[in-house]
Write a protein that holds these residues in place. Structure first.
Motif, short mmCIF file in Angstrom:
data_model
loop_
_atom_site.label_atom_id
_atom_site.label_comp_id
_atom_site.label_asym_id
_atom_site.label_seq_id
_atom_site.Cartn_x
_atom_site.Cartn_y
_atom_site.Cartn_z
N UNK A 25 -12.02 -4.47 -3.62
CA UNK A 25 -10.72 -3.99 -4.12
C UNK A 25 -9.59 -4.52 -3.26
N UNK A 26 -8.45 -4.61 -3.86
CA UNK A 26 -7.24 -5.05 -3.15
C UNK A 26 -6.53 -3.81 -2.62
N UNK A 27 -6.36 -3.74 -1.32
CA UNK A 27 -5.65 -2.61 -0.74
C UNK A 27 -6.52 -1.37 -0.64
N UNK A 28 -5.98 -0.36 0.01
CA UNK A 28 -6.66 0.92 0.14
C UNK A 28 -5.72 2.02 -0.31
N UNK A 106 -2.73 3.74 -22.32
CA UNK A 106 -3.21 3.67 -20.95
C UNK A 106 -2.17 3.02 -20.07
N UNK A 107 -2.07 3.53 -18.85
CA UNK A 107 -1.22 2.87 -17.88
C UNK A 107 -2.06 2.54 -16.65
N UNK A 108 -1.75 1.42 -16.03
CA UNK A 108 -2.55 0.92 -14.92
C UNK A 108 -1.69 0.80 -13.67
N UNK A 109 -2.28 1.15 -12.54
CA UNK A 109 -1.65 0.94 -11.24
C UNK A 109 -2.09 -0.44 -10.76
N UNK A 110 -1.13 -1.36 -10.58
CA UNK A 110 -1.43 -2.73 -10.17
C UNK A 110 -0.48 -3.11 -9.04
N UNK A 115 -2.06 -11.03 -7.40
CA UNK A 115 -1.99 -11.98 -8.51
C UNK A 115 -3.26 -11.97 -9.35
N UNK A 116 -4.42 -11.88 -8.71
CA UNK A 116 -5.68 -11.85 -9.43
C UNK A 116 -5.76 -10.60 -10.32
N UNK A 117 -5.37 -9.47 -9.76
CA UNK A 117 -5.38 -8.23 -10.53
C UNK A 117 -4.39 -8.27 -11.69
N UNK A 118 -3.21 -8.77 -11.43
CA UNK A 118 -2.20 -8.86 -12.50
C UNK A 118 -2.70 -9.74 -13.64
N UNK A 119 -3.37 -10.83 -13.29
CA UNK A 119 -3.92 -11.72 -14.31
C UNK A 119 -5.00 -11.00 -15.14
N UNK A 120 -5.86 -10.25 -14.47
CA UNK A 120 -6.92 -9.52 -15.17
C UNK A 120 -6.33 -8.49 -16.14
#
Length: 139
Positions: A25-28, A106-110, A115-120
């Protein structure tokens, strides 16, 4: 993909889950600890969705439902399993859960810098909502 098993997390998954997030995961988060995850599972045992492949954890998503809104957190896929349909399978399961509960959006926390997460998320049909900002306060 038929080789991906989707299931809700169980309390026995917690130690491995925390190690997985530290790697994939990115971040904690302030709630990335056994107590935080245990409270989630006690309140909503179906919210934390796992993807397994060959008995190993390949991905996670939290599909939180508060009775009004559908919130998505902690979409994480192990680097060895990325771009193989794991995130899609997880989001399909989360969205099916929301629809069954009566959810409408649905709403997502990004993280902005992920960048990888935003692309997904974009590939899954989610878009940023420029009309909102997240405000937080540690308790």
């Amino acid at each position: 993909m038929t080789d991906i098993e989707i299931r809700p997390a169980r309390p026995a998954d917690l130690p491995g889950l925390l190690a997985f997030w530290a790697h994939a995961a990115e971040g904690t988060s302030i709630t990335d600890d056994p107590d935080g995850i245990s409270r989630l599972l006690e309140r909503d045992p179906e919210a934390l969705i796992l993807a397994e492949r060959d008995g190993s954890l390949a991905g996670t998503v939290i599909a939180g439902w508060d009775g009004w809104r559908c919130h998505l957190y902690r979409l994480a896929v192990h680097p060895d399993h990325r771009r193989q349909g794991v995130a899609t399978a997880l989001l399909d399961a989360a969205e099916a859960r929301f629809r069954a509960l009566g959810g409408r959006r649905g709403d997502a926390m990004v993280l902005d810098h992920n960048a990888l997460g935003r692309s997904a998320w974009q590939s899954a049909g989610y878009t940023p909502d420029s009309g909102w900002s997240r405000w937080t306060k540690p308790l």
